[in-house]
Design a protein around this motif. Structure first.
Motif, PDB file in Angstrom:
ATOM      1  N   GLY A  80       0.799  -1.222   0.000  1.00 26.50           N
ATOM      2  CA  GLY A  80       0.000   0.000   0.000  1.00 26.50           C
ATOM      3  C   GLY A  80       0.827   1.264   0.000  1.00 26.50           C
ATOM      4  O   GLY A  80       0.282   2.363  -0.128  1.00 26.50           O
ATOM      5  N   TYR A  81       2.145   1.145   0.135  1.00 25.31           N
ATOM      6  CA  TYR A  81       3.013   2.314   0.101  1.00 25.31           C
ATOM      7  C   TYR A  81       3.635   2.460  -1.289  1.00 25.31           C
ATOM      8  O   TYR A  81       3.998   1.476  -1.932  1.00 25.31           O
ATOM      9  CB  TYR A  81       4.109   2.213   1.169  1.00 25.31           C
ATOM     10  N   ASP A  82       3.757   3.702  -1.716  1.00 17.70           N
ATOM     11  CA  ASP A  82       4.348   3.981  -3.029  1.00 17.70           C
ATOM     12  C   ASP A  82       5.862   4.072  -2.979  1.00 17.70           C
ATOM     13  O   ASP A  82       6.539   3.818  -3.980  1.00 17.70           O
ATOM     14  CB  ASP A  82       3.785   5.305  -3.579  1.00 17.70           C
ATOM     15  N   LEU A  83       6.401   4.453  -1.825  1.00 17.87           N
ATOM     16  CA  LEU A  83       7.840   4.671  -1.717  1.00 17.87           C
ATOM     17  C   LEU A  83       8.272   4.437  -0.280  1.00 17.87           C
ATOM     18  O   LEU A  83       7.553   4.771   0.667  1.00 17.87           O
ATOM     19  CB  LEU A  83       8.181   6.114  -2.124  1.00 17.87           C
ATOM     20  N   VAL A  84       9.460   3.856  -0.140  1.00 15.86           N
ATOM     21  CA  VAL A  84      10.091   3.707   1.170  1.00 15.86           C
ATOM     22  C   VAL A  84      11.330   4.592   1.188  1.00 15.86           C
ATOM     23  O   VAL A  84      12.094   4.630   0.220  1.00 15.86           O
ATOM     24  CB  VAL A  84      10.474   2.236   1.433  1.00 15.86           C
ATOM     25  N   ILE A  85      11.516   5.339   2.269  1.00 19.38           N
ATOM     26  CA  ILE A  85      12.706   6.156   2.459  1.00 19.38           C
ATOM     27  C   ILE A  85      13.399   5.682   3.731  1.00 19.38           C
ATOM     28  O   ILE A  85      12.755   5.453   4.755  1.00 19.38           O
ATOM     29  CB  ILE A  85      12.361   7.658   2.576  1.00 19.38           C
ATOM     30  N   SER A  86      14.704   5.530   3.649  1.00 16.28           N
ATOM     31  CA  SER A  86      15.488   5.101   4.805  1.00 16.28           C
ATOM     32  C   SER A  86      16.587   6.109   5.092  1.00 16.28           C
ATOM     33  O   SER A  86      17.401   6.398   4.221  1.00 16.28           O
ATOM     34  CB  SER A  86      16.111   3.722   4.554  1.00 16.28           C
ATOM     35  N   PRO A 130      10.585   0.137  -4.223  1.00 16.77           N
ATOM     36  CA  PRO A 130      11.649   1.135  -4.366  1.00 16.77           C
ATOM     37  C   PRO A 130      11.960   1.782  -3.021  1.00 16.77           C
ATOM     38  O   PRO A 130      11.057   2.127  -2.261  1.00 16.77           O
ATOM     39  CB  PRO A 130      11.061   2.144  -5.355  1.00 16.77           C
ATOM     40  N   CYS A 131      13.244   1.918  -2.738  1.00 12.54           N
ATOM     41  CA  CYS A 131      13.665   2.494  -1.460  1.00 12.54           C
ATOM     42  C   CYS A 131      14.763   3.519  -1.722  1.00 12.54           C
ATOM     43  O   CYS A 131      15.797   3.199  -2.320  1.00 12.54           O
ATOM     44  CB  CYS A 131      14.172   1.408  -0.518  1.00 12.54           C
ATOM     45  N   VAL A 132      14.538   4.745  -1.269  1.00 12.81           N
ATOM     46  CA  VAL A 132      15.515   5.824  -1.400  1.00 12.81           C
ATOM     47  C   VAL A 132      16.228   5.989  -0.062  1.00 12.81           C
ATOM     48  O   VAL A 132      15.578   6.129   0.978  1.00 12.81           O
ATOM     49  CB  VAL A 132      14.828   7.144  -1.807  1.00 12.81           C
ATOM     50  N   GLY A 133      17.530   5.950  -0.094  1.00  9.63           N
ATOM     51  CA  GLY A 133      18.314   6.194   1.109  1.00  9.63           C
ATOM     52  C   GLY A 133      18.800   7.634   1.135  1.00  9.63           C
ATOM     53  O   GLY A 133      19.454   8.083   0.191  1.00  9.63           O
ATOM     54  N   ILE A 134      18.445   8.368   2.182  1.00 14.12           N
ATOM     55  CA  ILE A 134      18.870   9.762   2.330  1.00 14.12           C
ATOM     56  C   ILE A 134      19.658   9.872   3.622  1.00 14.12           C
ATOM     57  O   ILE A 134      19.117   9.649   4.707  1.00 14.12           O
ATOM     58  CB  ILE A 134      17.663  10.723   2.362  1.00 14.12           C
ATOM     59  N   GLY A 135      20.934  10.203   3.518  1.00 15.50           N
ATOM     60  CA  GLY A 135      21.729  10.327   4.728  1.00 15.50           C
ATOM     61  C   GLY A 135      23.213  10.446   4.430  1.00 15.50           C
ATOM     62  O   GLY A 135      23.672  10.197   3.309  1.00 15.50           O
ATOM     63  N   HIS A 136      23.942  10.806   5.462  1.00 13.40           N
ATOM     64  CA  HIS A 136      25.392  10.992   5.316  1.00 13.40           C
ATOM     65  C   HIS A 136      26.093   9.681   4.977  1.00 13.40           C
ATOM     66  O   HIS A 136      27.025   9.647   4.168  1.00 13.40           O
ATOM     67  CB  HIS A 136      25.942  11.571   6.617  1.00 13.40           C
ATOM     68  N   GLN A 137      25.645   8.580   5.597  1.00 16.46           N
ATOM     69  CA  GLN A 137      26.335   7.308   5.386  1.00 16.46           C
ATOM     70  C   GLN A 137      26.328   6.892   3.917  1.00 16.46           C
ATOM     71  O   GLN A 137      27.251   6.200   3.459  1.00 16.46           O
ATOM     72  CB  GLN A 137      25.691   6.209   6.235  1.00 16.46           C
ATOM     73  N   TYR A 138      25.323   7.324   3.162  1.00 15.07           N
ATOM     74  CA  TYR A 138      25.268   6.928   1.754  1.00 15.07           C
ATOM     75  C   TYR A 138      26.319   7.658   0.914  1.00 15.07           C
ATOM     76  O   TYR A 138      26.575   7.259  -0.219  1.00 15.07           O
ATOM     77  CB  TYR A 138      23.863   7.157   1.205  1.00 15.07           C
ATOM     78  N   ALA A 139      26.936   8.688   1.465  1.00 21.33           N
ATOM     79  CA  ALA A 139      28.045   9.332   0.758  1.00 21.33           C
ATOM     80  C   ALA A 139      29.237   8.392   0.639  1.00 21.33           C
ATOM     81  O   ALA A 139      30.069   8.537  -0.271  1.00 21.33           O
ATOM     82  CB  ALA A 139      28.459  10.612   1.471  1.00 21.33           C
ATOM     83  N   PHE A 140      29.333   7.408   1.546  1.00 24.15           N
ATOM     84  CA  PHE A 140      30.464   6.496   1.526  1.00 24.15           C
ATOM     85  C   PHE A 140      30.334   5.431   0.438  1.00 24.15           C
ATOM     86  O   PHE A 140      31.213   4.566   0.317  1.00 24.15           O
ATOM     87  CB  PHE A 140      30.639   5.858   2.904  1.00 24.15           C
ATOM     88  N   CYS A 141      29.260   5.490  -0.347  1.00 22.80           N
ATOM     89  CA  CYS A 141      29.189   4.685  -1.564  1.00 22.80           C
ATOM     90  C   CYS A 141      30.172   5.225  -2.606  1.00 22.80           C
ATOM     91  O   CYS A 141      30.439   4.556  -3.618  1.00 22.80           O
ATOM     92  CB  CYS A 141      27.773   4.705  -2.148  1.00 22.80           C
ATOM     93  N   HIS A 142      30.665   6.443  -2.398  1.00 22.11           N
ATOM     94  CA  HIS A 142      31.564   7.118  -3.336  1.00 22.11           C
ATOM     95  C   HIS A 142      32.949   7.270  -2.704  1.00 22.11           C
ATOM     96  O   HIS A 142      33.152   6.982  -1.521  1.00 22.11           O
ATOM     97  CB  HIS A 142      30.988   8.490  -3.709  1.00 22.11           C
ATOM     98  N   ASP A 143      33.875   7.736  -3.487  1.00 23.21           N
ATOM     99  CA  ASP A 143      35.246   7.937  -3.035  1.00 23.21           C
ATOM    100  C   ASP A 143      35.344   9.280  -2.312  1.00 23.21           C
ATOM    101  O   ASP A 143      35.583  10.321  -2.920  1.00 23.21           O
ATOM    102  CB  ASP A 143      36.194   7.894  -4.246  1.00 23.21           C
ATOM    103  N   VAL A 144      35.119   9.246  -1.008  1.00 21.89           N
ATOM    104  CA  VAL A 144      35.201  10.440  -0.162  1.00 21.89           C
ATOM    105  C   VAL A 144      36.301  10.199   0.866  1.00 21.89           C
ATOM    106  O   VAL A 144      36.767   9.065   1.032  1.00 21.89           O
ATOM    107  CB  VAL A 144      33.850  10.733   0.522  1.00 21.89           C
ATOM    108  N   PRO A 145      36.762  11.246   1.571  1.00 26.50           N
ATOM    109  CA  PRO A 145      37.804  11.033   2.587  1.00 26.50           C
ATOM    110  C   PRO A 145      37.399   9.952   3.580  1.00 26.50           C
ATOM    111  O   PRO A 145      36.271   9.928   4.076  1.00 26.50           O
ATOM    112  CB  PRO A 145      37.906  12.402   3.266  1.00 26.50           C
TER     113      PRO A 145
END
Length: 356
Positions: free
Chosen positions: A94-100, A116-131
């Motif tokens: 019954g939900y159209d979107l999940v956000i974590s 479909p699940c959208v992740g919004i947060g600082h930890q998801y920046a570590f999917c990329h090459d960051v310090p």
């Protein structure tokens, strides 16, 4: 649109970000949100009226003592069977979107139910090459698989030429316009032993230390002002403080940067995210980083000239709410380029080439 929104509740930074997103999403009357928070008992949350009758689960968290993560105690306290039951019991039909916001139960329930699940947060920046600092293949795998999503929206203080958005900063415009009380210091070090800190701060009688900790009542003792956790009180003291002493969590430092505060950060030992945050702050020149807060460190910090670096971030929560209301159709790279263009930091070169 019906959204199920999960938030990692172990740190108050996640809650601040959730409050900013809740306020921005409330501008869209066609969006309905149900909230789930995990990581601490329900009675340990405060100022949660904005989230209505929210769900609360145990989730996963880490155990720390004296400013250091305790891996063995963390493992002993993990209830993997309970986590598995909570994931299987969460009905997202019954939900159209999940956000974590890095919340594992909603993220894994969405994966299990193929939503479909959208992740919004600082930890998801570590999917990329960051310090990064203090990591190894095992900790990196945990960080990236803790709350897996189909679309990751990482947040950081700089884009590092990657599709990363600026921080979601939960402050009022009035906070930006307010003045500072000279020599007022906001202290938030929840992972540290408080007694040695109080003894240390007494040695600087020319400074007024406003210390937020797990206490039940206000205590004023000469230049020490200990306060129980309170969103409104904390925001007021942050707004008119000249200095901020804190661990290297993401959200408070984001707010302090936006307000132009002088920051001393002590990363939580053994915690890859905070150690990596410290590495980024050092690289950007945004804060003084200390492995140990002692008299020498404070004397040096108080005597230093203020750092001229002060980023100015746009209203990321508002932009994300619009993006969500439009079905998350716009590529994250486009949103990234737009938001950094509105800041005082040049947009990432890679994304400028892609969207030109």
């Amino acid at each position: 649109m019906k959204i199920f929104y999960g938030v990692q509740g172990t740190g108050n930074g996640h809650l601040s970000r959730a409050r900013a997103m809740a306020g921005a999403l409330s501008q869209y009357p066609d969006i309905e949100i149900e909230w789930l928070f995990s990581g601490r008992p329900r009675e340990h949350y405060f100022d949660m009226e904005l989230f209505g009758d929210f769900h609360c689960r145990s989730g996963l968290t880490f155990h720390s003592e004296a400013g250091r993560v305790q891996p063995l105690k963390t493992l002993r306290n993990v209830d993997l069977l309970g986590l598995r039951r909570d994931i299987r019991a969460l009905d997202l039909s019954g939900y159209d979107l999940v956000i974590s916001d890095y919340e594992p139960i909603t993220a894994r329930a969405a994966r299990r139910q193929q939503l479909p699940c959208v992740g919004i947060g600082h930890q998801y920046a570590f999917c990329h090459d960051v310090p990064e600092r203090g990591g190894n293949p095992f900790t990196r795998a945990i960080l990236q698989q803790f709350a897996p999503v189909t679309t990751a929206v990482g947040l950081h203080w700089h884009h590092f030429d990657k599709p990363i958005l600026p921080p979601i900063v939960d402050i009022d415009h009035g906070d930006l316009a307010g003045g500072c009380e000279q020599n007022k210091v906001l202290v938030y070090l929840p992972f540290e032993d408080q007694a040695p800190l109080l003894a240390l701060f007494r040695q600087f009688p020319d400074f007024q230390f406003h210390i937020y900790a797990s206490v039940h009542e206000w205590r004023d003792d000469d230049n020490l002002h200990t306060r129980p956790l309170s969103r409104d009180g904390f925001r007021r003291d942050l707004a008119d403080s000249d200095w901020v002493v804190c661990n290297a969590g993401f959200e408070l430092i984001s707010e302090a940067l936006q307000l132009g505060k002088r920051i001393m950060a002590k990363p939580l030992s053994g915690q890859m995210e905070q150690l990596s945050n410290a590495a980024a702050l050092e690289q950007l020149g945004y804060a003084s980083i200390e492995e140990r807060i002692d008299r020498r460190a404070l004397e040096f910090w108080f005597d230093c000239e203020p750092n001229a670096a002060r980023p100015c971030y746009p209203n990321v929560a508002e932009a994300l709410a619009r993006w969500i209301s439009e079905g998350c159709a716009e590529p994250v790279e486009m949103l990234c380029h737009q938001l950094w263009s509105e800041s005082d930091i040049a947009p990432p070169q890679l994304q400028r080439q892609q969207v030109a």
